[in-house]
Design an enzyme around this catalytic site. Structure first.
Site, mmCIF file in Angstrom:
data_model
loop_
_atom_site.group_PDB
_atom_site.id
_atom_site.type_symbol
_atom_site.label_atom_id
_atom_site.label_comp_id
_atom_site.label_asym_id
_atom_site.label_seq_id
_atom_site.Cartn_x
_atom_site.Cartn_y
_atom_site.Cartn_z
ATOM 1 N N PHE A 21 2.420 -21.841 -57.382
ATOM 2 C CA PHE A 21 2.531 -23.075 -58.167
ATOM 3 C C PHE A 21 2.492 -22.801 -59.671
ATOM 4 C CE2 PHE A 21 1.222 -24.734 -54.065
ATOM 5 C CZ PHE A 21 2.105 -25.780 -53.920
ATOM 6 N N GLY A 22 1.579 -21.914 -60.100
ATOM 7 C CA GLY A 22 1.435 -21.651 -61.537
ATOM 8 C C GLY A 22 2.626 -20.908 -62.104
ATOM 9 N N GLU A 178 -8.218 -30.303 -41.690
ATOM 10 C CA GLU A 178 -6.844 -30.520 -41.225
ATOM 11 C C GLU A 178 -6.536 -29.652 -40.000
ATOM 12 O OE1 GLU A 178 -5.093 -31.976 -45.544
ATOM 13 O OE2 GLU A 178 -4.707 -29.927 -44.926
ATOM 14 N N ASP A 316 -5.145 -20.264 -59.609
ATOM 15 C CA ASP A 316 -6.394 -19.919 -58.907
ATOM 16 C C ASP A 316 -7.049 -18.655 -59.442
ATOM 17 O OD1 ASP A 316 -5.966 -22.077 -57.315
ATOM 18 O OD2 ASP A 316 -5.685 -20.973 -55.441
HETATM 19 C C1 LIG Z 1 -4.110 -23.348 -46.578
HETATM 20 C C2 LIG Z 1 -4.198 -23.922 -47.966
HETATM 21 C C3 LIG Z 1 -4.117 -25.300 -48.135
HETATM 22 C C4 LIG Z 1 -4.178 -25.838 -49.421
HETATM 23 N N1 LIG Z 1 -4.088 -27.195 -49.556
HETATM 24 C C5 LIG Z 1 -4.070 -27.725 -50.784
HETATM 25 C C6 LIG Z 1 -3.880 -29.125 -50.955
HETATM 26 O O1 LIG Z 1 -3.751 -29.874 -49.982
HETATM 27 N N2 LIG Z 1 -3.839 -29.616 -52.235
HETATM 28 C C7 LIG Z 1 -3.965 -28.789 -53.308
HETATM 29 O O2 LIG Z 1 -3.869 -29.265 -54.433
HETATM 30 N N3 LIG Z 1 -4.174 -27.473 -53.190
HETATM 31 C C8 LIG Z 1 -4.225 -26.920 -51.962
HETATM 32 N N4 LIG Z 1 -4.417 -25.579 -51.801
HETATM 33 C C9 LIG Z 1 -4.682 -24.759 -52.990
HETATM 34 C C10 LIG Z 1 -3.383 -24.439 -53.708
HETATM 35 O O3 LIG Z 1 -2.403 -23.994 -52.797
HETATM 36 C C11 LIG Z 1 -3.659 -23.405 -54.790
HETATM 37 O O4 LIG Z 1 -4.579 -23.956 -55.690
HETATM 38 C C12 LIG Z 1 -2.388 -23.014 -55.519
HETATM 39 O O5 LIG Z 1 -1.483 -22.419 -54.625
HETATM 40 C C13 LIG Z 1 -2.706 -22.053 -56.667
HETATM 41 O O6 LIG Z 1 -1.513 -21.703 -57.290
HETATM 42 P P1 LIG Z 1 -1.353 -20.242 -57.932
HETATM 43 O O7 LIG Z 1 -0.023 -20.242 -58.594
HETATM 44 O O8 LIG Z 1 -2.549 -19.908 -58.713
HETATM 45 O O9 LIG Z 1 -1.366 -19.259 -56.693
HETATM 46 P P2 LIG Z 1 -0.425 -19.206 -55.424
HETATM 47 O O10 LIG Z 1 0.281 -20.490 -55.217
HETATM 48 O O11 LIG Z 1 -1.265 -18.685 -54.327
HETATM 49 O O12 LIG Z 1 0.664 -18.122 -55.821
HETATM 50 C C14 LIG Z 1 0.358 -16.785 -56.065
HETATM 51 C C15 LIG Z 1 1.644 -15.992 -55.919
HETATM 52 O O13 LIG Z 1 1.435 -14.708 -56.432
HETATM 53 C C16 LIG Z 1 1.981 -13.750 -55.547
HETATM 54 N N5 LIG Z 1 1.197 -12.547 -55.742
HETATM 55 C C17 LIG Z 1 -0.113 -12.359 -55.513
HETATM 56 N N6 LIG Z 1 -0.497 -11.142 -55.898
HETATM 57 C C18 LIG Z 1 0.599 -10.532 -56.382
HETATM 58 C C19 LIG Z 1 0.843 -9.248 -56.922
HETATM 59 N N7 LIG Z 1 -0.137 -8.330 -57.062
HETATM 60 N N8 LIG Z 1 2.098 -8.937 -57.324
HETATM 61 C C20 LIG Z 1 3.111 -9.836 -57.187
HETATM 62 N N9 LIG Z 1 2.927 -11.061 -56.676
HETATM 63 C C21 LIG Z 1 1.689 -11.407 -56.291
HETATM 64 C C22 LIG Z 1 1.836 -14.385 -54.178
HETATM 65 O O14 LIG Z 1 2.784 -13.840 -53.262
HETATM 66 C C23 LIG Z 1 2.099 -15.841 -54.493
HETATM 67 O O15 LIG Z 1 3.466 -16.165 -54.381
HETATM 68 C C24 LIG Z 1 -4.349 -24.996 -50.544
HETATM 69 C C25 LIG Z 1 -4.444 -23.620 -50.360
HETATM 70 C C26 LIG Z 1 -4.352 -23.080 -49.092
HETATM 71 C C27 LIG Z 1 -4.433 -21.593 -48.889
#
Ligand SMILES: Cc1cc2nc3c(=O)[nH]c(=O)nc-3n(C[C@H](O)[C@H](O)[C@H](O)COP(=O)(O)OP(=O)(O)OC[C@H]3O[C@@H](n4cnc5c(N)ncnc54)[C@H](O)[C@@H]3O)c2cc1C
Length: 445
Positions: A21-22, A178, A316
């Site tokens: 998402f970020g 869920e 996150d």
């Molecule tokens: C099962 C589940 C249900 C959820 N339900 C909800 C909900 O209902 N509502 C809500 O608001 N939030 C929910 N969340 C939380 C939400 O999904 C996270 O807060 C959000 O995805 C965070 O976004 P992000 O971009 O920080 O990380 P992420 O979306 O996790 O993305 C991280 C990305 O980085 C990539 N990555 C990681 N490490 C590396 C690396 N070393 N090199 C290259 N790529 C890498 C991964 O493949 C991934 O694509 C849920 C989470 C989970 C696991």
């Protein structure tokens, strides 16, 4: 190794790690800026994690909630998409290194690598109780759940069969609630009539939560209603109960009151703990940044790192504070709207730096939270300009449904999900029940 990205030497090079998402929002916000972006992810898809439990419980197929990263940016000539895992950052030389040896030089870096499961120091439990974070996790859980029923049908010994018919979800947050609600539906509504030796409806689904109530982040009355809805679906809710051991055949539970006890179960799912991506430690080592207890990187108000304004951490993986005008700074929760908003803020601040403008502190707009509890039930706690709005039951379930469809990436995915849910609603079927790896999990003791 030379950099594999096509860049214009006159333009700043931006590397974005992670297309969750970020990272997705940050890249989208920079698409029309005079920069060359390299977006690197260790998977080839952006995953809509809030609906991952639907894949784990055979309600949706994987492509409905995953969009190919390369396709998302096909019309953006300044975005190069790379499949690879970042494992080292040389902050002095400004190079990101991937595990396959690829080196990505940058002028600006946005790290959005997200989180992973935390077993609170008991990593050996992961073998017996998989968590839900990636598509592979969802496939593994789906396999475990469906094969448990298959094995129970073959098992003639009643005591051993009971172990296959007990399903335990550990963790009473939104994902645990869920999962448990949907598993009870599978047992009571989807599978009956399909087996001859067992009655799937007699399966037990238990939700074990360490704190006194489920959905801790929600107001108490909604958490109470969620419990009522779970009980109505046939889920046994055991709050104030800590898991002290997990093995291939079950788990041990210590309730706040009463004697510790054991639950025999061949299908245990972990929805209890989250820790930052291990890349956080690498960032701390490379830049001197501080990590919080969950391993998240402590960022400045504008999401950059102390002493490294060219590096931002979002989503996150960031321990960020929200700096809403007129309010005390407040910690930002690990949810998708926060990650998206951080991605946009980091991109805006990157452009501000390029143009010599001051950067802005991050301000998190909290629109509330929601969870669904099986068919027709849910809880919603919204923050609106007119105050807080809370509701539960069928209206909350409908609201949850349309909110999730709205936020899915891609018109086709929205249509597919709407169609699948409508058909599941009327038929009570879960069509994504194909399991290919039918060997028992290698954890049997
Ligand atoms: C099962 C589940 C249900 C959820 N339900 C909800 C909900 O209902 N509502 C809500 O608001 N939030 C929910 N969340 C939380 C939400 O999904 C996270 O807060 C959000 O995805 C965070 O976004 P992000 O971009 O920080 O990380 P992420 O979306 O996790 O993305 C991280 C990305 O980085 C990539 N990555 C990681 N490490 C590396 C690396 N070393 N090199 C290259 N790529 C890498 C991964 O493949 C991934 O694509 C849920 C989470 C989970 C696991």
């Amino acid at each position: 190794m030379p950099s594999p990205t096509a860049t214009n030497p006159a333009r700043p090079r931006v590397v974005v790690i992670g297309c969750g998402f970020g990272g997705l929002e940050a890249t989208k916000a920079l698409c029309n800026a005079p920069v060359d972006i390299t977006l690197v992810d260790r998977t080839n898809h952006h995953l809509f994690q809030p609906l991952l439990y639907q894949v784990a419980t055979a309600g949706l197929a994987a492509p409905a909630i995953a969009a190919p990263v390369r396709h998302l940016f096909r019309k953006q000539p300044n975005v190069t998409t790379l499949l690879g895992e970042a494992n080292r950052i040389d902050a002095a030389a400004r190079i990101v290194h991937l595990t396959d040896g690829t080196a990505l030089p940058y002028d600006h870096l946005i790290v959005a690598a997200g989180a992973t499961h935390s077993y609170f120091g008991r990593d050996e439990w992961a073998r017996f109780a998989p968590g839900l974070k990636t598509l592979d996790d969802a496939f593994e859980i789906r396999r475990k759940v469906l094969l448990a029923f298959e094995t129970a049908e073959k098992e003639l010994d009643p005591a051993r069969r009971a172990g296959w018919m007990n399903f335990v979800v550990i963790g009473g947050g939104p994902t645990g609630v869920e999962m448990a609600g949907t598993m009870a539906e599978i047992a009571r509504q989807t599978l009956p009539g399909e087996f001859r030796r067992i009655d799937p409806a007699s399966a037990k689904v238990l939700l074990v939560e360490g704190s006194p109530r489920v959905l801790q982040a929600m107001p108490e009355d909604l958490s109470r209603r969620a419990t009522e809805q779970l009980l109505k679906l046939g889920v046994e809710v055991r709050t104030a109960s800590r898991v002290t051991a997990i093995d291939a055949r079950g788990l041990e539970v210590r309730p706040a009151e009463g004697e510790p006890y054991r639950i025999e179960s061949r299908c245990i799912i972990w929805a209890a703990g989250v820790a930052a991506s291990p890349l956080g430690r690498e960032i701390a080592a490379a830049t001197g940044a501080t990590l919080d207890r969950a391993g998240r990187v402590v960022v400045e108000p504008d999401l950059s790192l102390p002493g490294h304004p060219e590096i931002s951490v979002v989503g996150d993986l960031a321990a960020a504070m929200s700096h809403l005008a007129g309010h005390e700074p407040r910690p930002v929760p690990g949810v998708s709207p926060a990650a998206k908003q951080m991605g946009r803020t980091a991109a805006g601040n990157l452009l501000a730096r390029l143009e010599g403008r001051p950067t802005k502190p991050f301000r998190y707009r909290d629109y509330g939270s929601l969870a669904t509890i099986g068919r027709n039930a849910g809880v919603v706690d919204l923050t609106t300009p007119f105050g807080r709005v809370k509701f539960s039951g069928y209206p909350a379930w409908l609201f949850w449904l349309f909110a999730h469809v709205y936020f899915l990436i891609g018109f086709r995915n929205r249509m597919v999900v709407l169609f699948d849910w409508a058909s599941a609603y009327w038929s009570r079927q879960r069509y994504a029940r194909v399991v290919t790896d039918i060997e028992p999990a290698p954890v049997d003791g």
